[in-house]
Design a protein around this motif. Structure first.
Motif: not given
Length: 206
Positions: A168-176, A190-206
């Motif tokens: 029930g938590f919103e999970c976002i994976v920081i790829e870089d 892994t990428n397919e599993a994230f897509a199937d689960a609706g998990i966002k893959r993002e890059r940091s902006d720091v």
């Protein structure tokens, strides 16, 4: 990325054995440490996980006579990838990478400390039933959204994000801010599993 008061940075297994020179080194695993340190300074809430194995752990190829690391065997709870001995509790290899600088981290979750069961996920052991207690902690602290990074993208980061989402938590994976072991097909699945689960893959902006 502007963290909210109900966000947490979940840093997965940034330990010496998973970095160059360690017994289960992820290629360039240490290269993400400076970025994780920068990310950590943006989050009020930081949680760390730590692989913490006894000798003869079920995930060690050495515990299965005749078996080789990076092969798969069947155990009571299903398929288990076998690894070189790593992250023995109390060892220098199990320690966090010496350059990791997150002094305000509020919790360390140790996992894989039961000899007869492995634990990739920060939330559930590999039987997918036994909880680590992290979900209860996160709920009681009122945290809603988890940003995951660390080692390794295609194993412990993957299973932590999937289990966290299912709980029930919103999970976002920081790829870089993550690195993969990169076994055949592991990043793609892994990428397919994230897509199937609706998990966002993002890059940091720091």
């Amino acid at each position: 990325m502007k963290p909210l008061a109900t966000d947490a940075l979940l840093v997965i297994d940034m330990q010496s054995d998973f970095c160059p020179g360690g017994s289960l080194a992820v290629d360039e695993g240490d290269s993400i440490v400076p970025l994780i340190n920068k990310l950590g300074r943006r989050f009020e809430h930081v949680i760390l996980t730590q692989d913490w194995h006894p000798e003869g752990h079920i995930s060690f190829a050495s515990a299965h006579p005749g078996s080789q690391p990076y092969t798969v065997t069947e155990v009571a709870y299903g398929p288990q990838t076998l690894w070189p001995d790593h992250c023995l509790k109390g060892s220098s290899g199990a320690a966090f990478h010496p350059a990791l600088d997150l002094p305000h981290a509020e919790l360390i979750v140790r996992k894989g400390f039961r000899r007869e069961i492995d634990s990739y996920s920060a939330f559930l052991e590999n039987d997918h039933r036994t909880p680590t207690g992290l979900a209860g902690y996160v709920r009681e602290r009122g945290l809603k959204r988890l940003f995951l990074c660390g080692l390794a993208y295609d194993f412990c980061v993957r299973f932590s994000a999937i289990d966290g989402t299912a709980l029930g938590f919103e999970c976002i994976v920081i790829e870089d801010a993550s690195k993969a072991v990169g076994l055949p097909g592991s990043v793609e699945s892994t990428n397919e599993a994230f897509a199937d689960a609706g998990i966002k893959r993002e890059r940091s902006d720091v």
